[in-house]
Write a protein that holds these residues in place. Sequence first.
Motif, PDB file in Angstrom:
ATOM      1  N   ARG A   1     -24.892-132.251  13.909  1.00  0.00           N
ATOM      2  CA  ARG A   1     -25.485-132.284  12.568  1.00  0.00           C
ATOM      3  C   ARG A   1     -24.638-131.532  11.549  1.00  0.00           C
ATOM      4  NH1 ARG A   1     -29.018-130.511  16.018  1.00  0.00           N
ATOM      5  NH2 ARG A   1     -29.282-128.503  14.996  1.00  0.00           N
ATOM      6  N   GLY A   2     -23.470-131.057  11.945  1.00  0.00           N
ATOM      7  CA  GLY A   2     -22.585-130.356  11.018  1.00  0.00           C
ATOM      8  C   GLY A   2     -22.717-128.845  11.045  1.00  0.00           C
ATOM      9  N   GLY A   3     -23.553-128.299  11.923  1.00  0.00           N
ATOM     10  CA  GLY A   3     -23.698-126.850  12.036  1.00  0.00           C
ATOM     11  C   GLY A   3     -22.481-126.231  12.693  1.00  0.00           C
ATOM     12  N   ARG A   4     -22.169-125.014  12.248  1.00  0.00           N
ATOM     13  CA  ARG A   4     -21.019-124.290  12.799  1.00  0.00           C
ATOM     14  C   ARG A   4     -21.389-122.818  12.952  1.00  0.00           C
ATOM     15  NH1 ARG A   4     -15.647-126.274  11.222  1.00  0.00           N
ATOM     16  NH2 ARG A   4     -15.113-124.077  11.057  1.00  0.00           N
ATOM     17  N   VAL A   5     -20.821-122.197  13.950  1.00  0.00           N
ATOM     18  CA  VAL A   5     -20.998-120.765  14.146  1.00  0.00           C
ATOM     19  C   VAL A   5     -19.695-120.203  14.726  1.00  0.00           C
ATOM     20  CG1 VAL A   5     -22.074-121.010  16.433  1.00  0.00           C
ATOM     21  CG2 VAL A   5     -22.508-118.967  15.063  1.00  0.00           C
ATOM     22  N   GLU A   6     -19.271-119.086  14.161  1.00  0.00           N
ATOM     23  CA  GLU A   6     -18.048-118.433  14.630  1.00  0.00           C
ATOM     24  C   GLU A   6     -18.392-117.459  15.748  1.00  0.00           C
ATOM     25  OE1 GLU A   6     -15.028-119.404  13.587  1.00  0.00           O
ATOM     26  OE2 GLU A   6     -16.103-120.836  12.306  1.00  0.00           O
ATOM     27  N   MET A   7     -17.610-117.524  16.833  1.00  0.00           N
ATOM     28  CA  MET A   7     -17.821-116.653  17.983  1.00  0.00           C
ATOM     29  C   MET A   7     -16.548-115.896  18.286  1.00  0.00           C
ATOM     30  SD  MET A   7     -19.898-119.231  20.493  1.00  0.00           S
ATOM     31  CE  MET A   7     -18.893-120.669  20.091  1.00  0.00           C
ATOM     32  N   GLY A   8     -16.721-114.660  18.682  1.00  0.00           N
ATOM     33  CA  GLY A   8     -15.573-113.847  19.042  1.00  0.00           C
ATOM     34  C   GLY A   8     -16.015-112.479  19.507  1.00  0.00           C
ATOM     35  N   PRO A   9     -15.059-111.600  19.754  1.00  0.00           N
ATOM     36  CA  PRO A   9     -15.396-110.249  20.192  1.00  0.00           C
ATOM     37  C   PRO A   9     -15.992-109.439  19.043  1.00  0.00           C
ATOM     38  CG  PRO A   9     -13.029-110.437  19.835  1.00  0.00           C
ATOM     39  CD  PRO A   9     -13.609-111.804  19.642  1.00  0.00           C
ATOM     40  N   VAL A  10     -16.606-108.306  19.358  1.00  0.00           N
ATOM     41  CA  VAL A  10     -17.263-107.493  18.336  1.00  0.00           C
ATOM     42  C   VAL A  10     -16.290-107.053  17.245  1.00  0.00           C
ATOM     43  CG1 VAL A  10     -19.128-106.673  19.815  1.00  0.00           C
ATOM     44  CG2 VAL A  10     -17.014-105.370  19.700  1.00  0.00           C
TER      45      VAL A  10
END
Length: 140
Positions: A26-35
């Motif tokens: 649906r076009g959603g995005r989330v950035e993931m990474g270390p703290v």
Amino acid sequence: MSEQMHPEELWTTRNGERRYTGHNGRGGRVEMGPVEQEGAFTPGELMKLALAGCAGMSSDFRFRRVLGDDYQVTIRVEATKHAEDDRYDAFRETFEIDLSSLDEETRAKTIASAQAAIDRLCTVGNTIKASAPISPAEYL
């Protein structure tokens, strides 16, 4: 008998060392990474946010019915971590919601109804409680 898996359009792409972007169809995005990565969530934070969001969405009708469409709530989730096994042992949700306009009986009924809805409808919480197995990854 359990239901068959239904593939949803979800994927993650690598953007650098320990940095990923999660996507849905649906076009959603989330950035993931270390703290240490500014503007990103760790996978553990996303798990806790998923639990809080699921509880909120599951209880929304119950609170809206009593408090009105414009009620405000903040849901915080804390977890105790078992560092040796690199997993969470337990979760605790806290609803910051103004119920002061309700008499004691209505307040108690509203909270019980909201909790019953969460216990019945929150897929994330129900999955954690049931300890769903994770199949080994496939490599294509």
